[in-house]
Design an enzyme around this catalytic site. Sequence first.
Site, PDB file in Angstrom:
ATOM      1  CG  HIS A 250      -2.390  -0.133   0.829  1.00 39.47           C
ATOM      2  ND1 HIS A 250      -2.876  -1.162   0.060  1.00 39.47           N
ATOM      3  CD2 HIS A 250      -3.456   0.664   1.093  1.00 39.47           C
ATOM      4  CE1 HIS A 250      -4.178  -1.009  -0.119  1.00 39.47           C
ATOM      5  NE2 HIS A 250      -4.552   0.094   0.488  1.00 39.47           N
ATOM      6  CE1 TYR A 285      -2.868   8.106  -0.012  1.00 40.10           C
ATOM      7  CE2 TYR A 285      -5.103   8.114  -0.872  1.00 40.10           C
ATOM      8  CZ  TYR A 285      -4.026   7.438  -0.351  1.00 40.10           C
ATOM      9  OH  TYR A 285      -4.111   6.089  -0.151  1.00 40.10           O
TER      10      TYR A 285
END
Length: 304
Positions: A250, A285
């Site tokens: 990930h 993000y």
Amino acid sequence: MRIDAAIDAFVRQLTVDRGLSEQTARAYRGDLVDLAAFAEEAGVTEAEAIDLELLRDWQWHVSDRLAKSSLARRTAAVRGFTAWLARTGAAAGDAGARLRAPKSDKHLPRVLDRSQLDVLFARLEGRAAGDDPVAIRDLAIVELLYASAIRVSELVGLELGDVDRTRLMVRVLGKGGKERVVPFGVPAARALDRYLGAGRPALLRDGIDALLLDTLFLGARGAPLTARTVYQLVASLLADLPGSGPAGPHTFRHTAATHLLDGGADLRAVQELLGHASLATTQIYTHVSAERLKAAYATAHPRA
């Protein structure tokens, strides 16, 4: 209905009716088996006898050995189970409706910077410079993980027909059986071409099941690649690189999403690329990008 039988029926419903993956269903089963063992010790073996007091006792019992995030996940599994019991008539009411778990600690995901990626890819390219098919495969794996930001479960599920080498696109089957098509770049295309031309044929074994011949990535013995192997590969690559946080596949997904946003990509486009159902999930993000900006500011600005 006994609790163990109810768990079996609930997990079957998850895979058949809701289309969850076998991996997700196994995770649900593991969480519920833990509850069943605790209930049995308390003398409760029937699903209809599960009540809120028992669930809170179980929650307190496991809280000292589980991280907040793990406890929150298990609590969610139990709440889903008790809701299903009530909905199907296996219990008179939903005992877990008022069960609450502590909010998990929020940690920003680990993100590699450009220099770290350069070191990592240089290492992989050096290993793949010879004729070792595993090294050739490993370079293709990491290139594709970073280029397309796909999940490890999506990567190991790829078949040959999912890769469009002309348009530089790959079709993946995401969570909940949702299909999406994502792009990848030229370096990943070169690595894939070499793997398909030299690496993969060398990994195929004589007599392998014909049904497996369409699997894109193969293990060292010619069987389909497993997620565990990818985790081991990535952990070994990240072990010597600075940074904290999980060292799994990930990391490349997080890194790709952050670099896209840093480069000016639209948040909704990144959401579609990642296959997130909610924009809120993708917004983590933006926080990563903001933290990176703050760190750069603190380092470079004379009045920081």
